[in-house]
Scaffold this motif. Structure first.
Motif, short mmCIF file in Angstrom:
data_model
loop_
_atom_site.label_atom_id
_atom_site.label_comp_id
_atom_site.label_asym_id
_atom_site.label_seq_id
_atom_site.Cartn_x
_atom_site.Cartn_y
_atom_site.Cartn_z
N SER A 17 -57.83 -4.44 18.15
CA SER A 17 -56.75 -3.90 18.80
C SER A 17 -57.21 -2.91 19.92
O SER A 17 -58.40 -2.40 19.90
CB SER A 17 -55.74 -3.16 17.89
OG SER A 17 -55.38 -4.07 16.74
N TYR A 59 -40.76 -8.80 27.01
CA TYR A 59 -41.94 -9.03 26.66
C TYR A 59 -42.29 -10.37 27.60
O TYR A 59 -41.59 -11.21 27.41
CB TYR A 59 -42.41 -9.04 25.53
CG TYR A 59 -42.59 -7.81 24.71
CD1 TYR A 59 -41.40 -7.20 24.13
CD2 TYR A 59 -43.57 -6.87 24.53
CE1 TYR A 59 -41.33 -6.12 23.71
CE2 TYR A 59 -43.71 -5.91 23.96
CZ TYR A 59 -42.56 -5.16 23.56
OH TYR A 59 -42.69 -4.09 22.56
N ASP A 61 -44.19 -14.02 27.13
CA ASP A 61 -44.10 -14.87 25.94
C ASP A 61 -45.62 -14.50 25.02
O ASP A 61 -45.42 -14.49 23.81
CB ASP A 61 -44.00 -16.33 26.23
CG ASP A 61 -42.70 -16.74 26.57
OD1 ASP A 61 -42.50 -17.97 27.15
OD2 ASP A 61 -41.70 -15.85 26.31
N LYS A 64 -45.40 -11.50 22.91
CA LYS A 64 -44.50 -11.08 21.64
C LYS A 64 -45.16 -11.56 20.37
O LYS A 64 -45.94 -12.31 20.10
CB LYS A 64 -43.21 -12.25 21.91
CG LYS A 64 -42.44 -12.16 23.23
CD LYS A 64 -41.35 -13.29 23.24
CE LYS A 64 -40.56 -12.96 24.59
NZ LYS A 64 -39.64 -14.09 24.56
N GLY A 65 -44.81 -10.41 19.54
CA GLY A 65 -45.36 -10.60 18.27
C GLY A 65 -46.79 -9.86 18.21
O GLY A 65 -47.15 -9.61 17.04
N ARG A 66 -47.62 -9.59 19.33
CA ARG A 66 -48.78 -8.97 19.24
C ARG A 66 -48.79 -7.68 19.84
O ARG A 66 -49.51 -6.70 19.34
CB ARG A 66 -49.89 -9.89 19.94
CG ARG A 66 -50.01 -11.36 19.15
CD ARG A 66 -51.34 -12.15 19.80
NE ARG A 66 -50.98 -12.22 21.26
CZ ARG A 66 -51.98 -11.83 22.12
NH1 ARG A 66 -53.40 -11.43 21.88
NH2 ARG A 66 -51.85 -12.23 23.34
N THR A 68 -46.85 -4.24 21.52
CA THR A 68 -45.75 -3.29 21.54
C THR A 68 -45.92 -2.08 22.74
O THR A 68 -46.76 -1.64 22.47
CB THR A 68 -45.63 -2.78 20.04
OG1 THR A 68 -45.57 -3.52 18.96
CG2 THR A 68 -44.28 -1.79 20.10
N ASN A 83 -52.34 -5.60 19.70
CA ASN A 83 -53.26 -6.17 18.56
C ASN A 83 -53.48 -7.66 18.55
O ASN A 83 -52.96 -8.59 19.24
CB ASN A 83 -52.40 -6.03 17.11
CG ASN A 83 -51.70 -4.61 16.90
OD1 ASN A 83 -52.41 -3.54 17.14
ND2 ASN A 83 -50.39 -4.64 16.75
N ASP A 84 -54.42 -7.96 17.72
CA ASP A 84 -54.79 -9.43 17.54
C ASP A 84 -55.40 -10.02 19.17
O ASP A 84 -54.95 -11.18 19.56
CB ASP A 84 -53.91 -10.29 17.10
CG ASP A 84 -54.32 -11.82 16.76
OD1 ASP A 84 -53.56 -12.75 16.59
OD2 ASP A 84 -55.64 -11.95 16.65
#
Length: 119
Positions: A17, A59, A61, A64-66, A68, A83-84
């Motif tokens: 991260s 965001y 694509d 999204k999900g990684r 913020t 992250n990730d």
């Protein structure tokens, strides 16, 4: 005039991260959206994420999900928690400030901060 300064880039391994920070200074009373864009070698600059003054976000694509995005209106700062991280995330990340001062909108950019993802 608005000045923009980013920080927080660096070298990480895949899966790790990083948190990027950006501060707008100067005449910031009319600043609306704050955003992060990135540009990899040989590619066009692309949106990563942006956030409006009232907090609405957008965001890409791939983010999204990684990733913020968050902001502090009192300090006119914006952060991007990533992250990730993947090797494809390697790029120079730029902060953009949208300013609705008279005659605007105006768009200000920082110099960018390098993110390298490599094992």
């Amino acid at each position: 005039q608005v000045q923009v300064a980013e920080s927080g880039g660096g070298l990480v391994q895949p899966g790790e991260s990083l948190r990027l920070s950006c501060k707008a200074s100067g005449s910031t009373s009319s600043v609306n959206r704050l955003g992060w864009y990135r540009q990899a070698p040989g590619k066009e600059r692309e949106l990563v994420a942006r956030i409006a003054r009232q907090g609405s976000t957008r965001y890409a694509d791939f983010a999204k999900g990684r990733f913020t995005i968050s902001r502090d209106n009192a300090e006119t700062t914006v952060a991007l928690q990533m992250n990730d991280l993947k090797p494809d995330d390697a790029a120079v990340y730029h902060c953009q400030v949208e300013d609705y001062a008279e005659g605007g909108p105006f768009y200000y950019w920082g110099q960018g901060t390098q993110v390298t993802v490599s094992s």
